[in-house]
Design an enzyme around this catalytic site. Sequence first.
Site, PDB file in Angstrom:
ATOM      1  N   SER A  23     -32.678 -12.101 -21.320  1.00 15.19           N
ATOM      2  CA  SER A  23     -32.139 -12.812 -22.056  1.00 15.19           C
ATOM      3  C   SER A  23     -33.238 -13.839 -22.992  1.00 15.19           C
ATOM      4  O   SER A  23     -34.236 -13.979 -22.638  1.00 15.19           O
ATOM      5  CB  SER A  23     -31.502 -14.054 -21.067  1.00 15.19           C
ATOM      6  OG  SER A  23     -30.772 -15.111 -21.698  1.00 15.19           O
ATOM      7  N   TYR A  42     -31.882 -19.605 -14.381  1.00 15.79           N
ATOM      8  CA  TYR A  42     -31.485 -18.777 -14.882  1.00 15.79           C
ATOM      9  C   TYR A  42     -32.592 -18.031 -15.853  1.00 15.79           C
ATOM     10  O   TYR A  42     -33.159 -16.945 -15.925  1.00 15.79           O
ATOM     11  CB  TYR A  42     -30.207 -18.613 -16.008  1.00 15.79           C
ATOM     12  CG  TYR A  42     -29.734 -17.733 -16.583  1.00 15.79           C
ATOM     13  CD1 TYR A  42     -29.134 -16.507 -16.106  1.00 15.79           C
ATOM     14  CD2 TYR A  42     -29.781 -17.467 -17.817  1.00 15.79           C
ATOM     15  CE1 TYR A  42     -28.513 -15.402 -16.784  1.00 15.79           C
ATOM     16  CE2 TYR A  42     -29.540 -16.350 -18.713  1.00 15.79           C
ATOM     17  CZ  TYR A  42     -28.790 -15.564 -18.179  1.00 15.79           C
ATOM     18  OH  TYR A  42     -28.268 -14.252 -18.780  1.00 15.79           O
TER      19      TYR A  42
END
Length: 256
Positions: free
Chosen positions: A147, A164
């Site tokens: 990501s 994350y």
Amino acid sequence: MNVKELFDLSGKVALVTGGGRGIGQTIAEALLEAGAKVAITGRRPIYLDPTVAAFEEKGYDCFSVVADVSKAEDVEATVNAVLEKYGQIDILVNNAGQSWGQNAEEMPLAKWEQVLTTNLTGVFLMCQAVGKHMIERKEGRIINMASVAGLRAGATEGVKMLGYSTSKGGVITLTLALAREWGPKGIIVNAIAPGWFPTRMASGVIEAHRAEFEAQAALKRVGSLEELKGVALFLASPASSYITGQTIVVDGGSSL
């Protein structure tokens, strides 16, 4: 080899984790459309079953395995199931992931460990299990879903992505390490780093901050899931045969 052959996956078998919805479902569809047989995993049959049914209705060869990639026994069972059905695994797409939004000073250890275990340890476990098979065959493709959150500190003010972001940064480094170690053994390992796409996990954040995300992007919009098909197929196909250890950013220029 002509251009059509460069992107042809006929005779190949792919395993896509988190393939019942969102990005995983989109990538699984791309690989099926290119001629591959595809196994998808997920923790909930409620998402897996209709996805497999929709793929089969289109004439594609696909099946699902209910599995939690953070559990070594589930990973082993998944790989065994795919090998039993198809006899090989040529392409692994590590897409399964979780997130938890909370201030760093307040984040419970249990939530930190949950995100890291699924997003990073789960990728390692699946790479290890499938990698053994690929090494025996002296060939294979691994695509790890990272990501842009793994490349920078957060998205915008008010969006908490500590666990994350940390996990996805780890995925990028794991991709580098595996590409170097397994390159001599015939395994190609790359990653995709998406920006903001309308998945179930991201939709709420997108709607709350859409104007900011669109302003950040050079293309002035968030992504469409279909826009991940091409890069996934490229990394899975012979077209990328001399590319390894790379993270391809697909974010409309928001990280510029």
